[in-house]
Design a protein around this motif. Sequence first.
Motif, PDB file in Angstrom:
ATOM      1  N   PRO A 357      30.145   0.617  23.949  1.00  0.00           N
ATOM      2  CA  PRO A 357      28.919   0.459  23.176  1.00  0.00           C
ATOM      3  C   PRO A 357      28.728   1.698  22.294  1.00  0.00           C
ATOM      4  O   PRO A 357      29.276   2.768  22.573  1.00  0.00           O
ATOM      5  CB  PRO A 357      27.815   0.397  24.245  1.00  0.00           C
ATOM      6  CG  PRO A 357      28.513   0.352  25.553  1.00  0.00           C
ATOM      7  CD  PRO A 357      29.884   0.880  25.360  1.00  0.00           C
ATOM      8  N   LEU A 358      27.950   1.537  21.236  1.00  0.00           N
ATOM      9  CA  LEU A 358      27.623   2.662  20.365  1.00  0.00           C
ATOM     10  C   LEU A 358      26.116   2.836  20.309  1.00  0.00           C
ATOM     11  O   LEU A 358      25.355   1.867  20.460  1.00  0.00           O
ATOM     12  CB  LEU A 358      28.190   2.435  18.966  1.00  0.00           C
ATOM     13  CG  LEU A 358      29.712   2.380  18.879  1.00  0.00           C
ATOM     14  CD1 LEU A 358      30.162   2.092  17.450  1.00  0.00           C
ATOM     15  CD2 LEU A 358      30.342   3.664  19.387  1.00  0.00           C
ATOM     16  N   LEU A 359      25.696   4.064  20.070  1.00  0.00           N
ATOM     17  CA  LEU A 359      24.282   4.392  20.013  1.00  0.00           C
ATOM     18  C   LEU A 359      23.860   4.555  18.560  1.00  0.00           C
ATOM     19  O   LEU A 359      24.590   5.153  17.760  1.00  0.00           O
ATOM     20  CB  LEU A 359      24.006   5.684  20.792  1.00  0.00           C
ATOM     21  CG  LEU A 359      24.549   5.722  22.225  1.00  0.00           C
ATOM     22  CD1 LEU A 359      24.280   7.082  22.855  1.00  0.00           C
ATOM     23  CD2 LEU A 359      23.951   4.608  23.067  1.00  0.00           C
ATOM     24  N   LEU A 360      22.703   4.029  18.225  1.00  0.00           N
ATOM     25  CA  LEU A 360      22.130   4.199  16.893  1.00  0.00           C
ATOM     26  C   LEU A 360      21.005   5.207  17.038  1.00  0.00           C
ATOM     27  O   LEU A 360      19.987   4.918  17.696  1.00  0.00           O
ATOM     28  CB  LEU A 360      21.632   2.862  16.357  1.00  0.00           C
ATOM     29  CG  LEU A 360      22.758   1.844  16.125  1.00  0.00           C
ATOM     30  CD1 LEU A 360      22.201   0.431  16.009  1.00  0.00           C
ATOM     31  CD2 LEU A 360      23.565   2.202  14.885  1.00  0.00           C
ATOM     32  N   ALA A 361      21.183   6.371  16.433  1.00  0.00           N
ATOM     33  CA  ALA A 361      20.313   7.499  16.751  1.00  0.00           C
ATOM     34  C   ALA A 361      19.861   8.261  15.521  1.00  0.00           C
ATOM     35  O   ALA A 361      20.547   8.299  14.495  1.00  0.00           O
ATOM     36  CB  ALA A 361      21.042   8.445  17.710  1.00  0.00           C
ATOM     37  N   THR A 362      18.699   8.893  15.662  1.00  0.00           N
ATOM     38  CA  THR A 362      18.241   9.891  14.708  1.00  0.00           C
ATOM     39  C   THR A 362      18.643  11.250  15.267  1.00  0.00           C
ATOM     40  O   THR A 362      19.365  11.330  16.267  1.00  0.00           O
ATOM     41  CB  THR A 362      16.724   9.821  14.529  1.00  0.00           C
ATOM     42  OG1 THR A 362      16.082  10.174  15.769  1.00  0.00           O
ATOM     43  CG2 THR A 362      16.290   8.416  14.121  1.00  0.00           C
ATOM     44  N   HIS A 363      18.170  12.327  14.650  1.00  0.00           N
ATOM     45  CA  HIS A 363      18.573  13.638  15.145  1.00  0.00           C
ATOM     46  C   HIS A 363      18.039  13.929  16.541  1.00  0.00           C
ATOM     47  O   HIS A 363      18.590  14.750  17.270  1.00  0.00           O
ATOM     48  CB  HIS A 363      18.104  14.740  14.176  1.00  0.00           C
ATOM     49  CG  HIS A 363      16.625  14.962  14.173  1.00  0.00           C
ATOM     50  ND1 HIS A 363      15.745  14.090  13.556  1.00  0.00           N
ATOM     51  CD2 HIS A 363      15.855  15.940  14.728  1.00  0.00           C
ATOM     52  CE1 HIS A 363      14.519  14.531  13.713  1.00  0.00           C
ATOM     53  NE2 HIS A 363      14.549  15.643  14.416  1.00  0.00           N
ATOM     54  N   ASN A 364      16.959  13.217  16.955  1.00  0.00           N
ATOM     55  CA  ASN A 364      16.391  13.539  18.265  1.00  0.00           C
ATOM     56  C   ASN A 364      16.003  12.320  19.099  1.00  0.00           C
ATOM     57  O   ASN A 364      15.239  12.443  20.052  1.00  0.00           O
ATOM     58  CB  ASN A 364      15.172  14.442  18.100  1.00  0.00           C
ATOM     59  CG  ASN A 364      14.038  13.773  17.327  1.00  0.00           C
ATOM     60  OD1 ASN A 364      14.192  12.660  16.833  1.00  0.00           O
ATOM     61  ND2 ASN A 364      12.912  14.464  17.218  1.00  0.00           N
ATOM     62  N   TRP A 365      16.557  11.141  18.756  1.00  0.00           N
ATOM     63  CA  TRP A 365      16.199   9.954  19.540  1.00  0.00           C
ATOM     64  C   TRP A 365      17.254   8.870  19.366  1.00  0.00           C
ATOM     65  O   TRP A 365      17.829   8.732  18.296  1.00  0.00           O
ATOM     66  CB  TRP A 365      14.831   9.410  19.109  1.00  0.00           C
ATOM     67  CG  TRP A 365      14.328   8.291  19.984  1.00  0.00           C
ATOM     68  CD1 TRP A 365      14.123   6.985  19.618  1.00  0.00           C
ATOM     69  CD2 TRP A 365      13.987   8.374  21.370  1.00  0.00           C
ATOM     70  NE1 TRP A 365      13.673   6.257  20.699  1.00  0.00           N
ATOM     71  CE2 TRP A 365      13.578   7.078  21.799  1.00  0.00           C
ATOM     72  CE3 TRP A 365      14.002   9.419  22.306  1.00  0.00           C
ATOM     73  CZ2 TRP A 365      13.184   6.813  23.101  1.00  0.00           C
ATOM     74  CZ3 TRP A 365      13.608   9.144  23.612  1.00  0.00           C
ATOM     75  CH2 TRP A 365      13.196   7.856  23.988  1.00  0.00           C
ATOM     76  N   VAL A 366      17.469   8.099  20.433  1.00  0.00           N
ATOM     77  CA  VAL A 366      18.340   6.929  20.368  1.00  0.00           C
ATOM     78  C   VAL A 366      17.463   5.704  20.158  1.00  0.00           C
ATOM     79  O   VAL A 366      16.647   5.347  21.025  1.00  0.00           O
ATOM     80  CB  VAL A 366      19.185   6.777  21.644  1.00  0.00           C
ATOM     81  CG1 VAL A 366      20.012   5.498  21.576  1.00  0.00           C
ATOM     82  CG2 VAL A 366      20.108   7.981  21.814  1.00  0.00           C
ATOM     83  N   VAL A 367      17.617   5.052  19.028  1.00  0.00           N
ATOM     84  CA  VAL A 367      16.778   3.919  18.652  1.00  0.00           C
ATOM     85  C   VAL A 367      17.251   2.625  19.299  1.00  0.00           C
ATOM     86  O   VAL A 367      16.451   1.807  19.764  1.00  0.00           O
ATOM     87  CB  VAL A 367      16.752   3.762  17.112  1.00  0.00           C
ATOM     88  CG1 VAL A 367      15.959   2.536  16.691  1.00  0.00           C
ATOM     89  CG2 VAL A 367      16.189   5.023  16.465  1.00  0.00           C
ATOM     90  N   GLU A 368      18.580   2.442  19.355  1.00  0.00           N
ATOM     91  CA  GLU A 368      19.123   1.177  19.855  1.00  0.00           C
ATOM     92  C   GLU A 368      20.556   1.388  20.308  1.00  0.00           C
ATOM     93  O   GLU A 368      21.184   2.399  19.986  1.00  0.00           O
ATOM     94  CB  GLU A 368      19.055   0.114  18.746  1.00  0.00           C
ATOM     95  CG  GLU A 368      19.432  -1.302  19.138  1.00  0.00           C
ATOM     96  CD  GLU A 368      18.625  -1.850  20.291  1.00  0.00           C
ATOM     97  OE1 GLU A 368      19.072  -1.663  21.442  1.00  0.00           O
ATOM     98  OE2 GLU A 368      17.569  -2.461  20.040  1.00  0.00           O
ATOM     99  N   ARG A 369      21.052   0.441  21.084  1.00  0.00           N
ATOM    100  CA  ARG A 369      22.449   0.453  21.521  1.00  0.00           C
ATOM    101  C   ARG A 369      23.125  -0.818  21.026  1.00  0.00           C
ATOM    102  O   ARG A 369      22.569  -1.914  21.124  1.00  0.00           O
ATOM    103  CB  ARG A 369      22.534   0.545  23.048  1.00  0.00           C
ATOM    104  CG  ARG A 369      23.959   0.702  23.583  1.00  0.00           C
ATOM    105  CD  ARG A 369      23.970   0.694  25.085  1.00  0.00           C
ATOM    106  NE  ARG A 369      23.583  -0.610  25.620  1.00  0.00           N
ATOM    107  CZ  ARG A 369      24.115  -1.158  26.722  1.00  0.00           C
ATOM    108  NH1 ARG A 369      25.047  -0.517  27.399  1.00  0.00           N
ATOM    109  NH2 ARG A 369      23.697  -2.330  27.149  1.00  0.00           N
TER     110      ARG A 369
END
Length: 396
Positions: A357-369
């Motif tokens: 799986p891959l993580l969709l993230a900002t600089h300080n949070w994971v928004v979705e997988r």
Amino acid sequence: MISRFLVKVLLVKLLLVISLVWALPSYADDFTIGYLQLEKDPRYSKKQSFARYLLGSLGRPYAGAEVALKESKFHASGIGASFKLEQVKGKDTAALLASLKTMNAQGVQFFLLDLPADAINELATATKGQSLVLFNVSAREDRLRQAQCQAHLFHTIPNYAMLTDALAQYLVFRKWKEILVLSGQQPDDLEFNQAFKRSAKRYGLDIDADRPFALGNDPRQRDQNNTSLLTANADYDVIFVADTKGEFARSLPYASVKPQLVVGAEGLAPVAWHWAWERHGAPQLENRFEAQADRPMRDADWSAWMAVKAIAEAVQRTQSRDFAVLSKHLQSEELVLDGFKGNRLNFRPWDHQLRQPLLLATHNWVVERAPLEGFLHQLNNLDALGFDQPETQCKF
């Protein structure tokens, strides 16, 4: 009584055995894993890493391999050995190839490669058909999984096609389908851009415009280095930026003509690992890495960690150090790897890319997988990311 002649023969044989034991390489009592890197790898240059962009490394990923080695301390006890990492730095590919051949002659058959794509391709081509396995832990280029694939080359870091598929799934899920693409003109930028175009076509996104950017303040390139000009006169929901150095991308959020989101190399990025991922035991791994490296874990760090864990799991599961047995297990569906991302991981048989799986993230949070719910595959949902078997160009 034993004759003097027989005594002499026995003594000669004993001395021969002793000499052979003394001549054995230092790797004999260990299960040694090689780790190859360039002395001066431009990807880790301080001049290029100051931006600290999401897809970039914060340091060499050797620390990830060290953490995995500590975690796998007892995995080789069943074969009467212990794991050992042998780190080798070379000034160029030729030097690394010479070191690889020397270590292989001494019994080392598994190697982690923290190298640019061209260097990996050279090493893999030069060692084709030999009894060794190479793990690519830091090169995302699709061509290593396509036309340049090799049967003994495995990939723990996700490739560009996987990253952009994960991002495209999220954009479709959010119904943000009109995309403005801004792309650098370096080879890696172009490959990242090409991967996104493939994903856009695959998932039904509409690229409204594809505009090249140029770094610097040269007035002759005003149309390519001015953010306002680059983002004007286009109809888009999201800006995708292909910038593998991160220097341009970091200046893009809040600077576009329309107040739209930025994704790709900045804003929302698809990554293999993020320090803010809080599920599936991830904080424990993150804490162990930060204690080792004194910095957050990034993609290549996780990939180096995963490569060592794959080798250790194969040894423990098969209770063997025989190369043929281990190599077969690494390629089998029986391989079960836990990457602290919630799924059973193993390698695709058609290109040896690690399913994950891959993580969709900002600089300080994971928004979705990703893969996101609803994006299914007939056999394995993880194969909804990247090159599926019907579209592979890899020919082992």
